[in-house]
Design an enzyme around this catalytic site. Sequence first.
Site, short mmCIF file in Angstrom:
data_model
loop_
_atom_site.label_atom_id
_atom_site.label_comp_id
_atom_site.label_asym_id
_atom_site.label_seq_id
_atom_site.Cartn_x
_atom_site.Cartn_y
_atom_site.Cartn_z
N ARG A 58 -8.54 13.52 4.06
CA ARG A 58 -8.31 14.96 4.17
C ARG A 58 -6.99 15.43 3.55
O ARG A 58 -6.96 16.36 2.73
CB ARG A 58 -8.31 15.37 5.66
CG ARG A 58 -9.68 15.47 6.27
CD ARG A 58 -9.63 15.08 7.74
NE ARG A 58 -9.65 13.64 7.83
CZ ARG A 58 -10.76 12.93 7.94
NH1 ARG A 58 -11.90 13.54 8.11
NH2 ARG A 58 -10.74 11.60 7.91
N THR A 59 -5.90 14.80 3.97
CA THR A 59 -4.58 15.33 3.60
C THR A 59 -4.36 15.25 2.09
O THR A 59 -3.97 16.23 1.45
CB THR A 59 -3.47 14.56 4.35
OG1 THR A 59 -3.84 14.46 5.72
CG2 THR A 59 -2.13 15.25 4.22
N LYS A 86 3.75 -4.59 -7.96
CA LYS A 86 4.56 -5.60 -8.68
C LYS A 86 5.94 -5.71 -8.05
O LYS A 86 6.83 -6.33 -8.61
CB LYS A 86 4.71 -5.20 -10.15
CG LYS A 86 3.42 -5.07 -10.92
CD LYS A 86 3.74 -4.65 -12.36
CE LYS A 86 2.55 -4.07 -13.07
NZ LYS A 86 2.94 -3.29 -14.27
N ARG A 108 3.16 10.15 2.03
CA ARG A 108 2.78 9.56 3.32
C ARG A 108 3.21 8.10 3.32
O ARG A 108 3.02 7.41 2.31
CB ARG A 108 1.27 9.66 3.54
CG ARG A 108 0.80 8.89 4.77
CD ARG A 108 -0.67 9.07 5.03
NE ARG A 108 -0.97 10.38 5.60
CZ ARG A 108 -2.17 10.73 6.07
NH1 ARG A 108 -3.18 9.88 6.03
NH2 ARG A 108 -2.38 11.94 6.57
N HIS A 136 3.47 14.68 11.49
CA HIS A 136 2.44 15.02 10.49
C HIS A 136 2.44 16.56 10.46
O HIS A 136 1.54 17.21 11.00
CB HIS A 136 1.10 14.45 10.93
CG HIS A 136 0.02 14.52 9.88
ND1 HIS A 136 0.11 15.26 8.72
CD2 HIS A 136 -1.21 13.90 9.83
CE1 HIS A 136 -1.00 15.12 8.02
NE2 HIS A 136 -1.81 14.30 8.67
N1 CP Z 1 -5.93 14.15 9.63
C1 CP Z 1 -5.56 13.35 8.63
O1 CP Z 1 -4.37 13.15 8.36
O2 CP Z 1 -6.61 12.81 7.92
P1 CP Z 1 -6.47 11.83 6.68
O3 CP Z 1 -5.85 10.55 7.18
O4 CP Z 1 -7.88 11.65 6.18
O5 CP Z 1 -5.57 12.49 5.66
#
Ligand code: CP
Length: 312
Positions: A58-59, A86, A108, A136
């Site tokens: 999603r993100t 590497k 992330r 998040h």
């Molecule tokens: N909710 C969320 O962060 O989903 P993803 O891990 O798919 O990005």
Amino acid sequence: MRLERKDLLGIRDMSRDELDLILDTAGPMKDIIGRDLKKVPALRGKAMVTVFYENSTRTRTSFELAGKYLSADTVNLAVATSSVQKGESLRDTIKTIEVMGFDLIVIRHSMTGTPHYVARNTSMRVINAGDGTNEHPTQALLDMYTIREKKGTLEGLKVAIVGDILHSRVARSNIYGLSKYGCELRVIGPSTLMPAEIEKLGVKSYHNLDQALEGVDVVNVLRVQRERQQSGLFPSLDEYANLYMLSPARLRRAKEDVLVLHPGPMNRGVEISSSLADGAQSVINEQVTNGVAIRMALLFLMMGGTRDEITN
Ligand code: CP
């Protein structure tokens, strides 16, 4: 009004004015998503890169799509096939990306504080797409937008957050955000997955889900991180489901117009029953759509746009 900050690293240090600005800007962005021609020139000439050291559906996808709808040049660095494999250091990877001319990086990482480290060491704008168990922020923003869209306000709502509170960056960012709007926050989970001093954040903690659901407006169900079972933090998925799975029967204790949220990905039959996930009270698909709008708003504001520009 402008978003006067270089980076978006967490909700904890954001003001209510900043949150309002992002939520208010996401409305017109959602209108753009609803058009046949989903493209505006707002970020033409700007370049952004997504760098995900942890998996995402999603993100990552919604950030890329948000950038494209705004006409930014968007690139994803596929970490699994990059020179990270590497042995290239994070610092060198970030510098390499920076000198290519990117304006903004979405990152992330499994380690708490990585986006903060990157922000201190680059001139690019940095958005935290999830760091370890810390925050998040864009998930909380899209959750807040979804709740506000459905309820008309965030002010004073009773919100339950159910699951692995200890390891959840989604829970933490939601707590920081919703508490700025005077929400009554209840966190529910087994004692092994509940931080010892959680009530210092202004929430009430529960181990009994039925008791905690009494009269709530919103339930946000967290993903069970299956790897925690190996660490002995709960005995089995069946046991977890018996005590903490949100089901239609349990939800009857909440208000009639309760909303059910889940950040995804879901473990159906573990933390949420399938019928509830697909039921009338679920806004899980709306959360995903709103994630694109929120990320459009954020990219636009962080690259110098103002709310007036997009609404006029
Ligand atoms: N909710 C969320 O962060 O989903 P993803 O891990 O798919 O990005």
